[in-house]
Scaffold this motif. Structure first.
Motif, PDB file in Angstrom:
ATOM      1  N   VAL A 116       0.946  -1.272  -0.137  1.00 37.40           N
ATOM      2  CA  VAL A 116      -0.051  -0.149   0.092  1.00 37.40           C
ATOM      3  C   VAL A 116       0.969   1.344  -0.136  1.00 37.40           C
ATOM      4  O   VAL A 116       1.874   1.285   0.777  1.00 37.40           O
ATOM      5  N   LEU A 117       0.656   1.916  -0.978  1.00 34.88           N
ATOM      6  CA  LEU A 117       1.464   3.424  -1.022  1.00 34.88           C
ATOM      7  C   LEU A 117       0.653   4.697  -0.499  1.00 34.88           C
ATOM      8  O   LEU A 117      -0.517   4.480  -0.737  1.00 34.88           O
ATOM      9  N   ALA A 118       1.372   5.640   0.230  1.00 35.76           N
ATOM     10  CA  ALA A 118       0.739   6.473   0.685  1.00 35.76           C
ATOM     11  C   ALA A 118       1.376   7.841  -0.368  1.00 35.76           C
ATOM     12  O   ALA A 118       2.493   7.824  -0.134  1.00 35.76           O
ATOM     13  N   VAL A 119       0.656   8.534  -0.720  1.00 39.34           N
ATOM     14  CA  VAL A 119       0.888   9.844  -1.740  1.00 39.34           C
ATOM     15  C   VAL A 119       0.607  10.934  -0.891  1.00 39.34           C
ATOM     16  O   VAL A 119      -0.572  11.355  -1.064  1.00 39.34           O
ATOM     17  N   ILE A 120       1.336  11.351  -0.086  1.00 39.10           N
ATOM     18  CA  ILE A 120       0.843  12.461   0.936  1.00 39.10           C
ATOM     19  C   ILE A 120       1.179  14.017   0.540  1.00 39.10           C
ATOM     20  O   ILE A 120       2.390  14.082   0.030  1.00 39.10           O
ATOM     21  N   GLY A 121       0.024  14.905   0.409  1.00 38.99           N
ATOM     22  CA  GLY A 121       0.562  16.249  -0.173  1.00 38.99           C
ATOM     23  C   GLY A 121       1.060  16.857   1.234  1.00 38.99           C
ATOM     24  O   GLY A 121       0.681  17.016   2.395  1.00 38.99           O
ATOM     25  N   ASP A 122       2.457  17.748   0.923  1.00 36.90           N
ATOM     26  CA  ASP A 122       2.931  18.334   1.756  1.00 36.90           C
ATOM     27  C   ASP A 122       3.963  17.725   2.748  1.00 36.90           C
ATOM     28  O   ASP A 122       3.404  17.140   3.623  1.00 36.90           O
ATOM     29  N   SER A 123       4.918  18.173   2.684  1.00 37.87           N
ATOM     30  CA  SER A 123       6.157  17.442   3.382  1.00 37.87           C
ATOM     31  C   SER A 123       6.045  18.120   5.075  1.00 37.87           C
ATOM     32  O   SER A 123       6.159  17.407   5.790  1.00 37.87           O
ATOM     33  N   GLY A 124       4.913  19.106   5.153  1.00 37.21           N
ATOM     34  CA  GLY A 124       4.606  19.733   6.502  1.00 37.21           C
ATOM     35  C   GLY A 124       3.513  18.964   6.962  1.00 37.21           C
ATOM     36  O   GLY A 124       2.842  19.447   8.023  1.00 37.21           O
ATOM     37  N   ASN A 125       2.936  17.834   6.348  1.00 36.59           N
ATOM     38  CA  ASN A 125       1.557  17.189   6.810  1.00 36.59           C
ATOM     39  C   ASN A 125       2.073  16.352   7.792  1.00 36.59           C
ATOM     40  O   ASN A 125       1.923  15.100   7.637  1.00 36.59           O
ATOM     41  N   ALA A 126       2.355  16.795   9.047  1.00 32.94           N
ATOM     42  CA  ALA A 126       2.787  15.817  10.143  1.00 32.94           C
ATOM     43  C   ALA A 126       1.925  14.838  10.442  1.00 32.94           C
ATOM     44  O   ALA A 126       2.233  13.673  10.747  1.00 32.94           O
ATOM     45  N   GLY A 127       0.316  15.134  10.609  1.00 33.80           N
ATOM     46  CA  GLY A 127      -0.501  14.437  10.982  1.00 33.80           C
ATOM     47  C   GLY A 127      -0.594  13.088  10.172  1.00 33.80           C
ATOM     48  O   GLY A 127      -0.423  11.961  10.464  1.00 33.80           O
ATOM     49  N   SER A 128      -0.806  13.352   8.737  1.00 35.83           N
ATOM     50  CA  SER A 128      -0.778  12.191   7.925  1.00 35.83           C
ATOM     51  C   SER A 128       0.644  11.379   7.751  1.00 35.83           C
ATOM     52  O   SER A 128       0.528  10.084   7.907  1.00 35.83           O
ATOM     53  N   ILE A 129       1.766  12.017   7.867  1.00 35.45           N
ATOM     54  CA  ILE A 129       3.027  11.266   7.936  1.00 35.45           C
ATOM     55  C   ILE A 129       3.034  10.272   9.234  1.00 35.45           C
ATOM     56  O   ILE A 129       3.520   9.263   9.048  1.00 35.45           O
ATOM     57  N   GLY A 130       2.695  11.154  10.228  1.00 38.50           N
ATOM     58  CA  GLY A 130       2.713  10.204  11.317  1.00 38.50           C
ATOM     59  C   GLY A 130       1.978   9.430  11.702  1.00 38.50           C
ATOM     60  O   GLY A 130       2.108   7.974  12.328  1.00 38.50           O
ATOM     61  N   VAL A 131       0.743   9.269  11.142  1.00 37.54           N
ATOM     62  CA  VAL A 131      -0.379   8.213  11.255  1.00 37.54           C
ATOM     63  C   VAL A 131       0.262   7.094  10.293  1.00 37.54           C
ATOM     64  O   VAL A 131       0.083   5.907  10.531  1.00 37.54           O
TER      65      VAL A 131
END
Length: 180
Positions: A116-131
């Motif tokens: 499963v890949l996560a394609v997360i918008g914004d390097s500053g998106n700490a919430g999504s990166i952390g989850v």
């Protein structure tokens, strides 16, 4: 919290949650919120491939949604999905996103997917990166300045979770349903 398969009755709540993120965040690179018909069509496309499309409810109110969609529409990608997770703005930081993401990944593993890949918008998106990190995803790369939204350049963060042994052996089964 109750996590279940999304239905057409959930589309208005899903559309509202997503619209907030389109208008106020960087988690999606869309700039104009899609309407109910478009969101229903997107849900149907995911479900037609036997991939999970889930909602989280609290006291009967949809407070988040998540799904595993196609990473790319070529058959060689049929063992890989891309996750999407969106939480109502008044419910962030309360475990809704993590609960949804864990269930999406569990269902992807059950159907034989390998990543499963996560394609997360914004390097500053700490919430999504952390989850994603808390669910076992590992950093795979950053596409710097891949989009321009809300007056600034926005990175894309790529993360990956291996399922069913990842790429260590040949796959078993058919992956996601290509004909959907």
């Amino acid at each position: 919290m109750n996590v279940r398969e999304a239905t057409l009755a959930d589309v208005p709540a899903i559309t509202e949650i997503y619209a907030h993120h389109v208008l106020h965040g960087f988690g999606t690179f869309e700039e104009v919120p899609p309407g109910h018909e478009e969101m229903a069509a997107r849900m149907a496309a995911v479900q037609s491939r036997d991939l999970p499309y889930l909602v989280a409810e609290v006291h009967g109110r949809v407070v988040g949604f998540a799904y595993a969609g196609l990473f790319r529409p070529r058959t060689a990608y049929r063992y890989t999905a891309e996750d999407s997770v969106y939480v109502a703005p008044d419910r962030t930081g309360q475990g809704v996103g993590r609960t949804l993401l864990e269930e999406v990944c569990k269902r992807c593993e059950a159907i034989g997917l390998r990543s499963v890949l996560a394609v997360i918008g914004d390097s500053g998106n700490a919430g999504s990166i952390g989850v994603h990190r808390s669910c076992g995803f590992e950093m795979a790369g950053v596409l710097r300045g891949a989009g321009f939204k809300h007056g600034r350049w926005v990175d894309v963060v790529l993360m990956r979770l291996e399922l069913n042994g990842g790429d260590s052996s040949p796959p078993v089964g058919d992956g996601w349903a290509f004909g959907g």
